[in-house]
Design an enzyme around this catalytic site. Structure first.
Site, PDB file in Angstrom:
ATOM      1  N   LYS A  77      44.706  43.455  49.253  1.00  0.00           N
ATOM      2  CA  LYS A  77      43.926  44.437  48.496  1.00  0.00           C
ATOM      3  C   LYS A  77      43.169  45.358  49.458  1.00  0.00           C
ATOM      4  CE  LYS A  77      40.589  44.623  44.635  1.00  0.00           C
ATOM      5  NZ  LYS A  77      39.702  43.839  43.749  1.00  0.00           N
ATOM      6  N   SER A 152      40.191  44.710  38.796  1.00  0.00           N
ATOM      7  CA  SER A 152      40.462  45.738  39.762  1.00  0.00           C
ATOM      8  C   SER A 152      41.608  45.419  40.730  1.00  0.00           C
ATOM      9  CB  SER A 152      39.200  46.021  40.585  1.00  0.00           C
ATOM     10  OG  SER A 152      38.849  44.896  41.360  1.00  0.00           O
ATOM     11  N   SER A 176      38.355  40.284  38.315  1.00  0.00           N
ATOM     12  CA  SER A 176      39.291  41.206  38.960  1.00  0.00           C
ATOM     13  C   SER A 176      40.533  40.585  39.586  1.00  0.00           C
ATOM     14  CB  SER A 176      38.570  42.030  40.028  1.00  0.00           C
ATOM     15  OG  SER A 176      37.848  43.078  39.431  1.00  0.00           O
TER      16      SER A 176
END
Lengths: 487, 96
Positions: A77, A152, A176
């Protein structure tokens, strides 16, 4: 077809028999990205040159020196810093930012012999639940490209679901990792707060953030969590608690396991299909010798309000470091220092990030601190106590990960409250600091649904045991989206 | 709690070091008002004698030996700086 259909154990076997090399695995990841990422839009940066050179080196390492994840490709990420590989948090304010050190967990991936393929899209600074808040691109759900992947860590889940990489890392502040894992039909774990070092994770809300693994099956998830866990002198909130051999807990035995199902988790707003998939899953677990009882987490309804105040307050403080001086975007339109701060931040941050910085600054400012910030911290105490109480008598808590499958791109975003409501099943877990996993447990209209299993502090082992026992009896995790079969 | 005024929004934006247009101030006033209205529900909770939780782990102070270590090389530190001269970061004037 792709070899990423296989588990890491099967891939290690293929390496041993020389059916495959690590170079093959790395090439396959970049080939899949090339074929699929025009549709999925998961990657922000690719690490092709370095990864290719590293794969060739790793291929020379004798088999007896390799661990279970050696040579496995992984996506990271974009809020986790990677030295020499652009890291933006999907924000304009960090466009072109080149980290000058690796996050502790990136070093741990290297130590495990894993190969970083690239950086994965996200909602800007991890603020959002759809990946639509990225300043660069909107990642799509591999199961239906008209739908969001969640957020997210949406691209971290989508890249694994599309078979671009077999492993990825996400971060979870209010759901997330788990919500996108549910939306994309993959396995995502938010570890106990403190289990994984946050050094090198760009901070959103420091008392809630945790990094965790996303994979296609429970065993690989357990292996990756073990590789990244442990106390770190660079993160004083990382916990000095021994890291178990998680994979050893995966024996399928859940006889006598006590499961609590909170009535709040199957109440209003939770879709029928999500409800049914959870009830079916409970039957599967009961058939293996677990017992199920209804409990209550009476303060759940306050979690969302407490979360938005606490996470935004912490964010407003953490994001003050983006001032246009030492790194990141610097406005050309300023004539003095104060203007430089204000203009750089106004031009560099997106709307959702600004909204949260404003909310946080407001909550912390004189005259409102007691009414909002302190009150939210007290609510947090009550929410955490709900969990402590249930865990006195039960081993795990089970419910849906999300009330519905993935929504359509462009739906809801006009109304912040609607987006926030999507997080209601996941947020209290971060406030309580306990670990939780999402695993695939069904489909609605061709879109995956997730089962959430929540455990006691530092008891990821029991969560994995239950998740594995369920996975052995079902085939949801081996199903793949139609685009998987691309030539 | 009363609605958040445009003036309050501008004050908060200044504290947060965010340049803000009139249009933004209006939008944020409405949106922040909505969110703080929602947060009002916390007032239903009796929090008398409830300790605030800032952190879930029972951590107090994490100490280490005070030993000097090598810092980052200056070239690395300056790698992402937009404006620099002679190993120093340049900024616009601080005083009028």
């Amino acid at each position: 077809m792709t070899v990423f259909e296989r588990t890491s154990a099967q891939l290690q076997e293929a390496l041993k028999t020389r059916e495959l090399t690590i170079t093959d695995l790395t090439s396959e990841a970049f080939a899949r990205v090339e074929k699929l990422d025009g549709d999925v839009q998961a990657f922000l940066a690719l690490n092709k040159e370095e990864a290719t050179a590293r794969a060739a080196e790793l291929d020379q390492v004798p088999f007896e020196e390799r661990g279970p994840l050696f040579g496995m490709p992984i996506g990271v990420k974009d809020n986790i810093v990677t030295e020499g590989l652009e890291t933006t948090c999907a924000s304009k304010i960090l466009e072109g930012f080149m980290p000058i050190y690796d996050a502790t967990i990136v070093q741990k991936l290297r130590d495990a012999g894993m190969v970083t393929i690239g950086k994965l899209n996200m909602d800007e600074f991890a603020m959002g639940s759809s990946n639509e808040n990225s300043a660069y691109k909107t990642t799509k759900n591999p199961w239906n490209l008209n739908h969001v992947p969640g957020g997210s860590s949406g691209a971290s889940a989508a890249a694994v679901a599309a078979g671009e990489v077999p492993f990825s890392l996400g971060s979870d502040t209010g759901g997330s990792i788990r919500q996108p894992a549910a939306y994309c039909g993959v396995v995502g774990m938010k570890p106990t707060y403190g289990r994984v070092s946050r050094f090198g994770l760009v901070a959103f809300a420091s008392s809630l953030d945790q990094i965790g693994p996303i994979t296609r099956n429970v065993t690989d998830n357990a292996l990756l969590l073990e590789a990244i866990s442990g106390v770190d002198e660079m993160d004083s909130t990382s916990a000095d608690v021994p890291v178990p051999n998680y994979a050893a807990a995966l024996d399928g035995n859940i006889k006598g396991l006590k499961i609590a199902v909170p009535k709040e988790f199957l109440g209003e707003g939770v879709g029928e299909a999500a409800k049914k998939s959870v009830l079916d899953a409970l039957e599967v677990l009961k058939a293996q010798g677990a017992t199920v009882e209804e409990v209550s987490l009476p303060h759940s309804k306050y979690a969302l309000a407490a979360y938005y105040i606490l996470s935004s307050s912490e964010a407003s403080s953490n994001l003050s470091r983006f001032d246009g001086i030492r790194y990141g975007y610097r406005s050309e339109n300023a004539t003095n220092l104060l203007e430089l701060y204000k203009q750089s931040r106004a031009e560099g941050f997106g709307d959702e990030v600004k909204r949260r910085i404003m909310l946080g600054t407001y909550s912390l400012s004189a005259g409102t601190y007691d009414a909002y910030y302190k009150k939210a911290q007290q609510a947090r105490t009550l929410i955490k106590a709900d969990y402590d109480k249930v865990f006195e008598n039960y081993d795990v808590i089970i419910g849906p990960t999300a009330p519905t499958p993935a929504f359509e791109v462009g739906a809801n975003v006009e109304d912040p409250m609607t987006m926030y409501a999507n997080d209601i099943l996941t947020i209290p877990i971060n406030l309580a600091g306990v670990p939780a996993i999402s695993i695939p447990c069904g489909f609605e209209n061709g879109l995956p649904l997730g089962l959430q299993i929540i455990g006691k502090h530092f008891d990821e082992e029991t969560i994995y045991r239950v998740a594995y026992a369920y996975e052995q009896q079902t085939d949801f995790n081996t199903q793949t989206p139609a685009l998987w079969e691309v030539k | 709690m009363a609605k958040i005024s445009k003036e309050e929004v501008k004050h908060v934006a200044h504290l947060a070091r965010l340049a803000i247009t009139e249009e933004d101030a209006e939008k944020f006033a409405e949106q922040l008002g909505k969110i703080t209205d929602f947060a009002e529900q916390l007032n239903e909770l009796d929090t008398t004698n409830v300790e605030p939780t800032s952190h879930v782990l029972p951590l107090v102070n994490v100490m280490r030996e005070d030993v000097a270590k090598e810092g980052l090389a200056i070239e690395k530190v300056m790698l992402n700086v937009k404006s620099q001269e002679a190993g120093q970061i340049k900024v616009p004037s601080i005083m009028e």
